[in-house]
Write a protein that holds these residues in place. Sequence first.
Motif, PDB file in Angstrom:
ATOM      1  N   TYR A 233     -25.496 -51.174 -53.640  1.00 40.29           N
ATOM      2  CA  TYR A 233     -24.332 -51.318 -52.783  1.00 40.29           C
ATOM      3  C   TYR A 233     -24.271 -50.157 -51.799  1.00 40.29           C
ATOM      4  CZ  TYR A 233     -22.197 -54.756 -55.990  1.00 40.29           C
ATOM      5  OH  TYR A 233     -21.918 -55.868 -56.753  1.00 40.29           O
ATOM      6  N   VAL A 234     -23.588 -50.395 -50.670  1.00 43.72           N
ATOM      7  CA  VAL A 234     -23.367 -49.352 -49.691  1.00 43.72           C
ATOM      8  C   VAL A 234     -21.875 -49.215 -49.435  1.00 43.72           C
ATOM      9  CG1 VAL A 234     -23.652 -50.952 -47.737  1.00 43.72           C
ATOM     10  CG2 VAL A 234     -23.995 -48.498 -47.390  1.00 43.72           C
ATOM     11  N   GLN A 235     -21.442 -47.969 -49.223  1.00 42.82           N
ATOM     12  CA  GLN A 235     -20.024 -47.698 -48.965  1.00 42.82           C
ATOM     13  C   GLN A 235     -19.872 -46.778 -47.759  1.00 42.82           C
ATOM     14  OE1 GLN A 235     -17.936 -45.253 -51.856  1.00 42.82           O
ATOM     15  NE2 GLN A 235     -16.047 -46.416 -51.585  1.00 42.82           N
TER      16      GLN A 235
ATOM     17  N   GLN B 292     -13.897 -46.951 -47.356  1.00 46.74           N
ATOM     18  CA  GLN B 292     -14.027 -48.406 -47.459  1.00 46.74           C
ATOM     19  C   GLN B 292     -14.458 -48.827 -48.857  1.00 46.74           C
ATOM     20  OE1 GLN B 292     -13.354 -50.496 -44.730  1.00 46.74           O
ATOM     21  NE2 GLN B 292     -12.649 -48.580 -43.840  1.00 46.74           N
ATOM     22  N   GLY B 293     -14.469 -50.128 -49.070  1.00 46.44           N
ATOM     23  CA  GLY B 293     -15.008 -50.660 -50.303  1.00 46.44           C
ATOM     24  C   GLY B 293     -16.519 -50.717 -50.266  1.00 46.44           C
ATOM     25  N   LEU B 294     -17.101 -51.300 -51.280  1.00 43.22           N
ATOM     26  CA  LEU B 294     -18.554 -51.389 -51.389  1.00 43.22           C
ATOM     27  C   LEU B 294     -19.036 -52.751 -50.891  1.00 43.22           C
ATOM     28  CD1 LEU B 294     -17.824 -49.066 -53.431  1.00 43.22           C
ATOM     29  CD2 LEU B 294     -19.849 -49.778 -54.701  1.00 43.22           C
TER      30      LEU B 294
ATOM     31  N   GLU C 239     -22.732 -43.907 -48.139  1.00 42.95           N
ATOM     32  CA  GLU C 239     -23.082 -43.586 -49.511  1.00 42.95           C
ATOM     33  C   GLU C 239     -23.635 -44.844 -50.181  1.00 42.95           C
ATOM     34  OE1 GLU C 239     -20.085 -41.437 -51.669  1.00 42.95           O
ATOM     35  OE2 GLU C 239     -21.615 -40.642 -53.032  1.00 42.95           O
ATOM     36  N   TYR C 240     -24.677 -44.666 -50.949  1.00 43.37           N
ATOM     37  CA  TYR C 240     -25.376 -45.790 -51.550  1.00 43.37           C
ATOM     38  C   TYR C 240     -25.306 -45.681 -53.074  1.00 43.37           C
ATOM     39  CZ  TYR C 240     -27.128 -46.742 -46.908  1.00 43.37           C
ATOM     40  OH  TYR C 240     -27.201 -47.033 -45.569  1.00 43.37           O
TER      41      TYR C 240
END
Lengths: 117, 113
Positions: free
Chosen positions: A36-38, A42-44, A88-89
Amino acid sequence: AQSVTQPDIHITVSEGASLELRCNYSYGATPYLFWYVQSPGQGLQLLLKYFSGDTLVQGIKGFEAEFKRSQSSFNLRKPSVHWSDAAEYFCAVDRMNYGGSQGNLIFGKGTKLSVKP
Amino acid sequence: DGGITQSPKYLFRKEGQNVTLSCEQNLNHDAMYWYRQDPGQGLRLIYYSQIVNDFQKGDIAEGYSVSREKKESFPLTVTSAQKNPTAFYLCASSLETANQPQHFGDGTRLSIL
């Protein structure tokens, strides 16, 4: 207990350079794996997932990941990074118990990606 | 468009107060989840629910409570028993719990006054 390790807290790459984010998991059988990325505040967003089959998985935004059972790894890659990839991952694994899914995910602590112009 | 709505985006609480964070989804998903995110800690599971009127504790349920009276809604209450409530809270949902990717809301940031 199952765990997910992202060894790199922060990575900086130049725009246009290649990227590899590392993820290692602990589980005896083949797990179900996610990236996932954020973006900040924010959300993912799901980038890609691996359940079975071809060990090279293609995702959105030009990302791919390769499952390597022998190394218990599921590293995320991108051939050429864009400034908009700064985020962020998170790597995640489906939580399993006695061979069955418990219906929730275990997340790594994340890798923050910065992109230099 | 379908999605998950978390409200409010920012929330302030006085010490000793309970506060409730809202999470609504119109994706027709069966399962819903609450996570807490702290810097450098990733996401930690608080509670999750597979069906209406049923929910399970996650890894850090102490000081929190939830309800699942409707399929679309999964509110989280941060009680006064939670000694360190300042964090970013994320709600997610999925079609079913086994092996399905989760869809996330945009989060609520809770701060203590």
